[in-house]
Design a protein around this motif. Structure first.
Motif, mmCIF file in Angstrom:
data_model
loop_
_atom_site.group_PDB
_atom_site.id
_atom_site.type_symbol
_atom_site.label_atom_id
_atom_site.label_comp_id
_atom_site.label_asym_id
_atom_site.label_seq_id
_atom_site.Cartn_x
_atom_site.Cartn_y
_atom_site.Cartn_z
ATOM 1 N N THR A 183 0.851 -1.194 0.000
ATOM 2 C CA THR A 183 0.000 0.000 0.000
ATOM 3 C C THR A 183 0.882 1.237 0.000
ATOM 4 O O THR A 183 1.843 1.334 0.770
ATOM 5 C CB THR A 183 -0.907 0.015 1.244
ATOM 6 N N LYS A 210 -3.531 9.288 -8.871
ATOM 7 C CA LYS A 210 -4.795 8.703 -9.310
ATOM 8 C C LYS A 210 -4.514 7.291 -9.814
ATOM 9 O O LYS A 210 -3.389 6.963 -10.203
ATOM 10 C CB LYS A 210 -5.443 9.546 -10.407
ATOM 11 N N LYS A 211 -5.525 6.440 -9.766
ATOM 12 C CA LYS A 211 -5.336 5.049 -10.182
ATOM 13 C C LYS A 211 -4.958 4.978 -11.648
ATOM 14 O O LYS A 211 -5.521 5.670 -12.498
ATOM 15 C CB LYS A 211 -6.610 4.243 -9.923
ATOM 16 N N LYS A 213 -4.033 2.682 -15.320
ATOM 17 C CA LYS A 213 -4.783 1.754 -16.154
ATOM 18 C C LYS A 213 -4.539 0.307 -15.733
ATOM 19 O O LYS A 213 -5.432 -0.529 -15.798
ATOM 20 C CB LYS A 213 -4.396 1.947 -17.628
ATOM 21 N N LYS A 215 -3.641 -2.791 -13.074
ATOM 22 C CA LYS A 215 -3.977 -3.106 -11.692
ATOM 23 C C LYS A 215 -2.799 -2.786 -10.785
ATOM 24 O O LYS A 215 -1.650 -2.994 -11.146
ATOM 25 C CB LYS A 215 -4.353 -4.593 -11.582
ATOM 26 N N ASN A 216 -3.092 -2.253 -9.606
ATOM 27 C CA ASN A 216 -2.070 -1.904 -8.616
ATOM 28 C C ASN A 216 -1.062 -0.900 -9.161
ATOM 29 O O ASN A 216 0.143 -0.988 -8.892
ATOM 30 C CB ASN A 216 -1.341 -3.162 -8.125
ATOM 31 N N SER A 217 -1.551 0.044 -9.937
ATOM 32 C CA SER A 217 -0.686 1.104 -10.455
ATOM 33 C C SER A 217 -1.339 2.459 -10.211
ATOM 34 O O SER A 217 -2.563 2.575 -10.121
ATOM 35 C CB SER A 217 -0.423 0.912 -11.950
ATOM 36 N N PHE A 218 -0.494 3.470 -10.076
ATOM 37 C CA PHE A 218 -0.948 4.841 -9.858
ATOM 38 C C PHE A 218 -0.147 5.773 -10.751
ATOM 39 O O PHE A 218 1.010 5.493 -11.098
ATOM 40 C CB PHE A 218 -0.765 5.260 -8.391
ATOM 41 N N THR A 219 -0.775 6.882 -11.108
ATOM 42 C CA THR A 219 -0.098 7.914 -11.887
ATOM 43 C C THR A 219 -0.218 9.234 -11.145
ATOM 44 O O THR A 219 -1.305 9.602 -10.689
ATOM 45 C CB THR A 219 -0.713 8.049 -13.293
ATOM 46 N N THR A 337 3.471 -2.705 -6.438
ATOM 47 C CA THR A 337 2.670 -1.506 -6.684
ATOM 48 C C THR A 337 3.552 -0.509 -7.429
ATOM 49 O O THR A 337 4.688 -0.248 -7.028
ATOM 50 C CB THR A 337 2.180 -0.880 -5.362
#
Length: 564
Positions: A183, A210-211, A213, A215-219, A337
Motif C-alpha cells: 500500500t 490517481k489510479k 490503467k 492493476k495496482n498502479s498509480f499515476t 505496486t
C-alpha cells in the motif's frame, strides 16, 4: 603463516556470502502457522528490524524448536531489549536467534539458573562452549513469551550469517501467505539544491495520485521541475492472514525506462542499522510520524542495501525535456505496486522556500564542536550528525535547556555537561540529568557525577535539565501477606515502582540466601520461582532491597510460611 591464514579467511567469507541460502536445511521454529507481525528490514526507531516477528495467537508458552543441528552459542537475559534470548550456531555456519522468550527448555534453563545463582545476577550473558549444549534439529529449546521490550506475545526470530549479519529468514524457505500488493500512502518530491524546484517549491512536495490503467498502479499529476530532484515513498505491506502494517522488501526507481536506484532487504549489518535515519526523511517522521523512504542517497548514508544506483538516485531535470519516473514498491513475494510520475523540465520562480533559522552555532558534519550556554556545555564529536545545520542552545523560563530539537537525527553520542557548583554536596546526591520524554515528563538520562560536573552521553536532542529525586522506590507484595501460609503458590510476586529516576537495582534473600527475582520491567513485577531452592524450615524471612538511580533505597522485609 598469519598472512596466509587471513587470506584464507578473506576468500572463505566471500565464498560464504555468495553461496545460495539453503532451502531445506532448516525447519520452522514453531509448529503453528507462520503469521507475521513484523518483517525483516522493517523500519523501526533508529534501526531496521533484524528478524521476523511471528505471532503466537496472543498467548505465551508455545514450544520453540531448534531449526537445525548445532549448539547453543549464547544466552542473553536482560530487562529490556530481547528479554530472554537464545542463540544457536548451526553446523552449516548460520546462527539462529530466538527472543522475547518466556523461559528456556529444562536442560538450558538449569544451565542458565546455575550461572545466575553463581553470579547472583538476573541480567546475564553466557557463551557456552561448542560441546556444552549440543542441540538437534527439531529439539524443543524454549517457550515463546513476551519478555524484554516486546509489545505483546510473539517470537522474534533471526538467521545470521557467519559474519553475524542478520539475513532475511524468508530466503531460507520460510513461507508466509501473501497475495496483497504493498500500500502506498504517499509519494513526495524533493528539490535537492537551493536552485532546484518542484511546482515552484523547494520544500518537500506531496504529489497527487490517481489510479492507473494497470492493476495496482498509480499515476501522479504532471510535475514541473528544474535542477536536481529526488522522490520518496511512504508505504507498507500486509500479509494475507494479518492486519499488521509491515515493511516492504524492495524499492526501485526508473527514469525513462532505465533503473537509477534500488534497495532490498536481504541482509544488512548491525553496524549500519542506525543509518536508517538517512534512508527515511527523519524530520518528517519526527513531525508527522510518517516514514518516507527516499529513492536517493544522501552524502552521509553508508547503507549496504543499495544497488543499481546512478548519480545517488538523484535526477537532473533540464529545461524543455520530459521524463517518466517509475517507482516500484515490492514485497518478498514480488507483489508490486507501481507509481508513474510524469516530469516536465520547466524553470519556475520559487514561491515556497525552505526556511532555515540561523544561530551563532553552525554544526559542520566532519568537525568536532564545543558549545556553552549558562550552566551547560555540549561536546559534539565529528560525524555525530548526518548534515550541516545551525544549532540552537537556549534556556527557558523554567531553567530547562533546549538542546536544539528532536527533528535532527544523531548517529553518535554527544556529551551534555551541567555545572552543579551552586548546589551543596548533599543536594547533588539527589540530583540527576533528566530529559523530557514523549509525555513531557522527566525521564532519567544516565548521569555520571564527578564533583561539580554532571555529564550524560546521548544520541537524543531535546530538552534537558537537572531534576531532584528524594523519594525511595515503593515495594508492595502481590500474592502473599505477612505471617501467612503460601504453600500453594508457585511464585512469589512483588510490585516495585519508582516515581522519578527509575529502579536501578534490587537484591532479594530468603533466610539469608540470595534468590533469583526475575524482573518484568514493563509491569514493574518481581517474581521468584519457589522450585529454584529447597528450604527445610517452614518459616521464611524475606528481605528485598530496591534502589533507584540516585541511590534512594527501600528495604522490605516480611515473614511467610511454606513447606516444599
Amino acid at each position: 603463516m598469519y598472512r596466509l591464514f587471513f587470506i584464507f579467511l578473506f576468500f572463505f567469507s566471500i565464498a560464504f556470502s555468495q553461496q545460495k541460502t539453503p532451502q531445506n536445511d532448516f525447519r520452522s521454529p514453531l509448529d503453528i502457522p507462520i503469521i507475521l507481525s513484523g518483517t525483516f528490514g522493517e523500519l523501526r526507531s533508529n534501526h531496521f528490524h533484524s528478524g521476523i516477528d511471528i505471532k503466537t495467537k496472543q498467548k505465551e508458552g508455545f514450544e520453540v524448536f531448534a531449526i537445525g543441528d548445532g549448539h547453543v552459542s549464547r544466552i542473553k537475559i536482560q530487562h529490556w531489549g530481547f528479554g530472554k534470548a537464545l542463540y544457536v550456531t548451526h553446523t552449516n555456519g548460520y546462527t539462529s536467534v530466538y527472543a522475547h522468550l518466556k523461559k528456556l527448555a529444562p536442560k538450558l534453563e538449569a544451565y542458565l539458573k546455575k550461572q545466575q545463582y553463581s553470579k547472583e545476577r538476573y541480567e546475564i550473558q553466557l557463551y557456552p562452549k561448542a560441546d556444552e549444549l549440543v542441540i538437534k534439529k527439531g529439539e524443543v529449546i524454549a517457550y515463546s513469551g513476551n519478555s524484554g521490550s516486546s509489545g505483546g506475545p510473539h517470537l522474534h526470530f533471526e538467521i545470521r550469517d557467519a559474519a553475524s549479519k542478520p539475513m532475511n529468514p524468508m530466503l531460507f524457505g520460510i513461507n508466509v501467505k501473501d497475495s496483497h500488493n504493498p500500500t502506498v500512502n504517499g509519494v513526495f518530491g524533493y528539490a535537492l539544491s537551493d536552485s532546484a524546484q518542484i511546482n515552484s517549491s523547494n520544500k518537500i512536495v506531496q504529489l497527487q495520485l490517481k489510479k492507473g490503467k494497470e492493476k495496482n498502479s498509480f499515476t501522479a499529476t504532471k510535475v514541473y521541475a528544474s535542477g536536481e530532484i529526488g522522490f520518496g515513498v511512504n508505504s507498507y505491506d500486509r500479509q494475507d492472514l494479518a492486519f499488521n502494517k509491515n515493511g516492504i522488501y524492495q524499492l526501485e526507481s526508473y527514469v525513462n525506462g532505465v533503473k537509477n536506484f534500488s534497495y532490498d532487504f536481504k541482509k544488512f549489518s548491525f553496524g549500519e542499522s542506525r543509518y536508517i535515519n538517512t534512508l527515511i526523511d527523519y524530520p518528517r517522521f519526527k513531525k508527522m510520524k510518517q516514514r518516507v523512504q527516499r529513492c536517493f542517497v544522501t552524502p552521509a548514508n553508508k547503507l549496504s542495501i543499495y544497488k543499481d544506483v546512478v548519480n545517488d538516485g538523484k535526477i537532473q531535470i533540464e529545461e524543455g525535456k520530459e521524463y517518466t519516473v517509475v517507482l516500484k514498491v515490492k514485497d518478498f513475494k514480488n507483489n508490486t505496486t507501481t507509481i508513474t510520475i510524469p516530469v516536465v523540465g520547466k524553470k519556475q520562480k520559487i514561491t515556497q522556500k525552505k526556511k532555515e533559522t540561523v544561530t551563532n552555532h553552525l554544526i559542520t558534519r566532519n568537525t568536532e564542536h564545543s558549545i556553552k550556554e549558562g550552566d551547560v556545555s555540549i561536546y559534539i564529536p565529528k560525524n555525530t550528525f548526518y548534515e550541516d545545520f545551525y544549532f540552537d542552545l537556549s534556556k527557558d523560563k523554567k531553567g530547562r535547556y533546549k538542546i536544539h530539537n528532536d527533528r535532527v537525527a544523531a548517529h553518535k553520542n554527544f556529551v551534555i555537561t551541567f555545572d552543579v557548583s551552586k548546589y551543596t554536596e548533599a543536594e547533588r546526591k539527589k540530583l540527576f540529568i533528566a530529559s523530557l520524554n514523549r509525555k513531557k515528563k522527566p525521564s532519567y538520562s544516565s548521569t555520571k557525577k564527578n564533583g561539580i560536573k554532571f555529564t550524560t552521553s546521548t544520541k537524543n536532542l531535546g530538552t534537558y535539565f537537572l531534576a531532584k529525586d528524594t523519594i525511595p522506590p515503593k515495594v508492595k507484595p502481590v500474592n502473599f501477606a505477612k505471617n501467612k501460609w503460601i504453600s500453594s503458590k508457585k511464585y512469589l510476586k512483588i510490585k516495585v515502582t519508582d516515581n522519578l529516576s527509575a529502579v536501578r537495582s534490587y537484591r532479594g534473600t530468603i533466610n539469608g540466601k540470595w534468590i533469583l527475582f526475575e524482573y518484568d520491567a514493563k509491569k514493574g513485577m518481581l517474581s521468584y520461582d519457589f522450585s529454584d531452592l529447597i528450604f527445610t524450615e517452614a518459616k521464611h524471612n524475606l528481605k528485598l532491597i530496591v534502589t533507584d538511580n540516585v541511590g534512594n533505597s527501600t528495604t522490605f522485609t516480611s515473614t511467610f510460611f511454606r513447606k516444599n
